[in-house]
Design a protein around this motif. Sequence first.
Motif, PDB file in Angstrom:
ATOM      1  N   LEU A 169       6.007 -31.601 -25.544  1.00 21.26           N
ATOM      2  CA  LEU A 169       6.655 -32.786 -24.992  1.00 21.26           C
ATOM      3  C   LEU A 169       7.926 -32.417 -24.248  1.00 21.26           C
ATOM      4  N   PHE A 170       8.695 -31.517 -24.836  1.00 20.55           N
ATOM      5  CA  PHE A 170       9.941 -31.127 -24.191  1.00 20.55           C
ATOM      6  C   PHE A 170       9.704 -30.372 -22.893  1.00 20.55           C
ATOM      7  N   GLU A 171       8.538 -29.765 -22.774  1.00 17.88           N
ATOM      8  CA  GLU A 171       8.230 -29.047 -21.546  1.00 17.88           C
ATOM      9  C   GLU A 171       8.049 -30.020 -20.400  1.00 17.88           C
ATOM     10  N   GLY A 172       7.691 -31.232 -20.730  1.00 17.06           N
ATOM     11  CA  GLY A 172       7.447 -32.241 -19.702  1.00 17.06           C
ATOM     12  C   GLY A 172       6.431 -33.199 -20.279  1.00 17.06           C
ATOM     13  N   MET A 173       6.640 -34.507 -20.118  1.00 21.48           N
ATOM     14  CA  MET A 173       5.757 -35.451 -20.785  1.00 21.48           C
ATOM     15  C   MET A 173       4.311 -35.323 -20.337  1.00 21.48           C
ATOM     16  N   ILE A 174       4.119 -34.773 -19.147  1.00 22.12           N
ATOM     17  CA  ILE A 174       2.755 -34.603 -18.671  1.00 22.12           C
ATOM     18  C   ILE A 174       1.989 -33.635 -19.563  1.00 22.12           C
ATOM     19  N   TRP A 175       2.705 -32.661 -20.146  1.00 19.18           N
ATOM     20  CA  TRP A 175       2.051 -31.704 -21.019  1.00 19.18           C
ATOM     21  C   TRP A 175       1.703 -32.307 -22.372  1.00 19.18           C
ATOM     22  N   PHE A 176       2.251 -33.466 -22.623  1.00 19.42           N
ATOM     23  CA  PHE A 176       1.956 -34.180 -23.853  1.00 19.42           C
ATOM     24  C   PHE A 176       0.845 -35.200 -23.591  1.00 19.42           C
ATOM     25  N   LEU A 177       0.960 -35.884 -22.444  1.00 15.04           N
ATOM     26  CA  LEU A 177       0.036 -36.972 -22.168  1.00 15.04           C
ATOM     27  C   LEU A 177      -1.349 -36.510 -21.763  1.00 15.04           C
ATOM     28  N   VAL A 178      -1.408 -35.532 -20.851  1.00 18.31           N
ATOM     29  CA  VAL A 178      -2.718 -35.132 -20.335  1.00 18.31           C
ATOM     30  C   VAL A 178      -3.615 -34.569 -21.437  1.00 18.31           C
ATOM     31  N   PRO A 179      -3.137 -33.662 -22.299  1.00 18.40           N
ATOM     32  CA  PRO A 179      -4.030 -33.176 -23.346  1.00 18.40           C
ATOM     33  C   PRO A 179      -4.511 -34.273 -24.284  1.00 18.40           C
ATOM     34  N   ILE A 180      -3.577 -35.129 -24.729  1.00 18.12           N
ATOM     35  CA  ILE A 180      -3.972 -36.167 -25.683  1.00 18.12           C
ATOM     36  C   ILE A 180      -4.980 -37.117 -25.040  1.00 18.12           C
ATOM     37  N   SER A 181      -4.708 -37.502 -23.787  1.00 11.85           N
ATOM     38  CA  SER A 181      -5.642 -38.404 -23.115  1.00 11.85           C
ATOM     39  C   SER A 181      -6.991 -37.750 -22.898  1.00 11.85           C
ATOM     40  N   SER A 182      -6.990 -36.463 -22.612  1.00 12.77           N
ATOM     41  CA  SER A 182      -8.267 -35.781 -22.404  1.00 12.77           C
ATOM     42  C   SER A 182      -9.102 -35.818 -23.674  1.00 12.77           C
ATOM     43  N   VAL A 183      -8.457 -35.627 -24.820  1.00 13.66           N
ATOM     44  CA  VAL A 183      -9.218 -35.644 -26.065  1.00 13.66           C
ATOM     45  C   VAL A 183      -9.766 -37.041 -26.328  1.00 13.66           C
ATOM     46  N   ILE A 184      -8.938 -38.049 -26.099  1.00 17.63           N
ATOM     47  CA  ILE A 184      -9.382 -39.425 -26.324  1.00 17.63           C
ATOM     48  C   ILE A 184     -10.514 -39.756 -25.368  1.00 17.63           C
ATOM     49  N   CYS A 185     -10.335 -39.367 -24.102  1.00 20.60           N
ATOM     50  CA  CYS A 185     -11.372 -39.627 -23.098  1.00 20.60           C
ATOM     51  C   CYS A 185     -12.672 -38.939 -23.487  1.00 20.60           C
ATOM     52  N   ASN A 186     -12.570 -37.721 -23.981  1.00 18.06           N
ATOM     53  CA  ASN A 186     -13.774 -37.007 -24.372  1.00 18.06           C
ATOM     54  C   ASN A 186     -14.489 -37.732 -25.506  1.00 18.06           C
ATOM     55  N   ASP A 187     -13.718 -38.203 -26.485  1.00 18.31           N
ATOM     56  CA  ASP A 187     -14.320 -38.979 -27.570  1.00 18.31           C
ATOM     57  C   ASP A 187     -15.099 -40.161 -27.009  1.00 18.31           C
ATOM     58  N   ILE A 188     -14.412 -40.952 -26.178  1.00 15.63           N
ATOM     59  CA  ILE A 188     -15.010 -42.196 -25.699  1.00 15.63           C
ATOM     60  C   ILE A 188     -16.209 -41.926 -24.792  1.00 15.63           C
ATOM     61  N   THR A 189     -16.063 -41.001 -23.826  1.00 16.16           N
ATOM     62  CA  THR A 189     -17.165 -40.760 -22.902  1.00 16.16           C
ATOM     63  C   THR A 189     -18.334 -40.067 -23.589  1.00 16.16           C
ATOM     64  N   ALA A 190     -18.065 -39.193 -24.567  1.00 18.05           N
ATOM     65  CA  ALA A 190     -19.165 -38.562 -25.295  1.00 18.05           C
ATOM     66  C   ALA A 190     -19.950 -39.625 -26.044  1.00 18.05           C
ATOM     67  N   TYR A 191     -19.228 -40.593 -26.565  1.00 16.87           N
ATOM     68  CA  TYR A 191     -19.871 -41.699 -27.265  1.00 16.87           C
ATOM     69  C   TYR A 191     -20.754 -42.488 -26.312  1.00 16.87           C
ATOM     70  N   ILE A 192     -20.187 -42.809 -25.145  1.00 12.08           N
ATOM     71  CA  ILE A 192     -20.939 -43.639 -24.210  1.00 12.08           C
ATOM     72  C   ILE A 192     -22.182 -42.910 -23.696  1.00 12.08           C
ATOM     73  N   PHE A 193     -22.026 -41.653 -23.305  1.00  9.25           N
ATOM     74  CA  PHE A 193     -23.177 -40.877 -22.841  1.00  9.25           C
ATOM     75  C   PHE A 193     -24.210 -40.728 -23.942  1.00  9.25           C
ATOM     76  N   GLY A 194     -23.705 -40.494 -25.153  1.00  8.68           N
ATOM     77  CA  GLY A 194     -24.643 -40.357 -26.262  1.00  8.68           C
ATOM     78  C   GLY A 194     -25.387 -41.656 -26.513  1.00  8.68           C
ATOM     79  N   PHE A 195     -24.672 -42.757 -26.360  1.00  2.78           N
ATOM     80  CA  PHE A 195     -25.287 -44.061 -26.607  1.00  2.78           C
ATOM     81  C   PHE A 195     -26.418 -44.337 -25.623  1.00  2.78           C
ATOM     82  N   PHE A 196     -26.159 -44.004 -24.331  1.00  3.76           N
ATOM     83  CA  PHE A 196     -27.166 -44.341 -23.340  1.00  3.76           C
ATOM     84  C   PHE A 196     -28.237 -43.269 -23.189  1.00  3.76           C
TER      85      PHE A 196
END
Lengths: 429, 422
Positions: free
Chosen positions: B196-223
């Motif tokens: 986070l101290f390195e820059g908020m982007i280094w905090f936000l992008v990784p966390i969002s990527s993991v969340i996005c992966n959860d959600i999209t893996a779910y959706i692809f798996g569902f369909f």
Amino acid sequence: LQESESENRLDGETASDSESKSEFGGSSPVPTSDDTPEVLNRALSNLSSRWKNWWVRGILTLAMITFFFIIIYLGPMVLMTIVMCVQIKCFHEIITIGYNVYHSYDLPWFRTLSWYFLLCVNYFFYGETVTDYFFTLVQREEPLRILSKYHRFISFALYLTGFCMFVLSLVKKHYRLQFYMFGWTHVTLLIVVTQSHLIIHNLFEGMIWFIVPISCVICNDIMAYMFGFFFGRTPLIKLSPKKTWEGFIGGFFSTVLFGLLLSYVMSGYRCFTCPVEFNNDTNSFTVDCEPSELFQLQEYNIPLVLQSVVGWKTVRMYPFQIHSIALSTFASLIGPFGGFFASGFKRAFKIKDFANTIPGHGGIMDRFDCQYLMATFVNVYIASFIRGPNPSKLIQQFLTLRPDQQLHIFNTLKAHLVDRGILGSLEEA
Amino acid sequence: EVDLEERLCELDLRSDSDVPDVPPPTDSTPEILKRALSGLSARWKNWWIRGILTLAMISGFFLIIYMGSFMLMLLVLSIQVKCYHEIITIGYRVYHSYDLPWFRSLSWYFLLCVNYFFYGETVADYFATFVQRREQLQFLIRYHRFISFALYLTGFCMFVLSLVKKHYRLQFYMFAWTHVTLLITVTQSHLVIQNLFEGMIWFLVPISSVICNDITAYIFGFFFGRTPLIKLSPKKTWEGFIGGFFSTVVFGFIFSYFLAQHQYFVCPVEYNSETNRFVTECEPSELFQMKKYSVPPLLQAVLGWETVNMYPFQMHSFALSTFASLIGPFGGFFASGFKRAFKIKDFADTIPGHGGIMDRFDCQYLMATFVHVYITSFIRGPNPSKLLKQLLILQPEQQLSVYKTLKSHLVEKGILQPSLRG
């Protein structure tokens, strides 16, 4: 020395150890005082077998101490190798206990994974050390340079591979066992590997920082045993019924005295007091330097209290000897807690010794259980009170910064030096 | 033991206990559809709850980002404490060790010690000017390691003194459990803060990527889900895995593109001692300046462009998204295995429909460590303020010799003019 009593010596032992039949961790073979007469009787009658056991232990003790002196003589490289071997053996002993406890010999991949994790963590730590101390050697060789530049990433990738292998190896019926062994492995790594690494750091600071702490712990073991044997009366802790307050306190004073004397003798020699350095030209370790302030005799005023006792007004001592008091105190007062921890561990898992490597003494871990806390303490002590950061390491880090950052630091440093009057206000060539 | 394990598997198949977004197994799809139609209200009600909670969590996340770095730090700290609490409580339940003497106090004490150690190291680095002004803090910083070690040792000795004859093994188990939990939760939450101290982007992008992966893996798996991925989590499928990978990479690209434009996200977080606040203002580094890249011939045909304007950071986001999609799930599998091993459905019941905090964060931990190692290896060099701090502690003679070495180096590189004075 930690004693692991064999069963045939403890006929008169009280039933305070219901968890496991045999007694260990005791510094004194003397049972509680209400049994003394019986033991004496038995000692006279069983003289030959008891003495035989004592002879075995005594000879092994002398052998280990002699071995210690020999490897000190052989130099830092051999010492490093020995520390590494001791570490591997301790790890192996503790992991084997885990296997025995959980009957988990046939868990898929588990032995491989344990050794793999040991390798990873060692690679990480030794990589960090090598980069610091062998800086010029590393810069010269191209493959080493790349390995050291991306060292953390490579270590992490190696660890992750092991982690993923663990996850893939989970088998339905054995989940809990596998997680236990995973946890067991990691805690063992934390204890054994990090602290052996700290010992090597201490060694590089100067062999005296390696020898004095280890000797103090050994001395405390032996002295506490002797005092306990001759004067032992009041039990110290329920965990180790054979340890006594008399042994504890007697051991403390003797160890402090021993530390003072040993430091006095060792501070006179450069090979012990100088930091170990790697000489690029000769490709070997050298210990040659201008001894630091710590190792130059100074005149100290004796506090009035002791003046009447000792009869001197001032005394010439090395400042290091004052530090040795701190080290000996820790070795005598807190070091034994490492031994109690190991005793509790052995009782918890119903084992008598960690292994049977050394006849009469048990495993390597039995001998080194008090050393581990000591190594960490010495390392923290050195980092806090003795040396500051390593200047050459700082220069290396400086060289990797961006130019504007370098300039900023340079100017701040300059302002600081001018401020303190270390540097004249005019630029010096 | 075998019976219980099979029963737990059945439980898994019927409800989402591993990861919330996992679809039911495809071989039972026709049945599910039938049940969906008949049991509509109950299933939809469950989905509605999960959906609303998901949106609530994401909104809460945005709100805290808006409120700034300090709030984010507090949030990370609270999550860490809650995760620790959840895992320790599981340990108590597993071992029925509620009544071990001192054990709860010792667990919390160790948590406090380790946090003190880590935050002391961070505070000293980032709040250097703040610390220099106060005498007591100076003392604490200088002997920080020793003080932390002394505190830890006290806990260690208390543990040894608290060993009770009948409970040795349990006490050692809980001791080890506490330490492994500390290793996992505390060190990694600390790494999150450093990112986070390195820059908020280094905090936000990784966390969002993991969340996005959860959600999209779910959706692809569902369909499209058809082929099971791993025995450990029967509801995960290869289609979900691969689909999630590609979507997360694309998402990472686009998200980084937007974030890289704002100084608020891109600049290292610094503490301004005059205003006593955190500021994120700086000259954006090279990573966040648009550059022209030649599109590789392979993609040229597909996309129809010859060059593209991108931020270099987007290249790094590619690495981060790849890790989040390919290796991150192993953190989830690890947590699944752990839950099965100890026969628990969720880590806790904190979030309705989702389980405990740890359930949501199990994939994040590996990610935090990866990002930290990535940054230190490929992005930044050592921290200049930390270096400066160490320089200032040296002995005067050492400082002088370092000064001379630095000066000759800078002159050699032409960064410093030799004729400059003062």
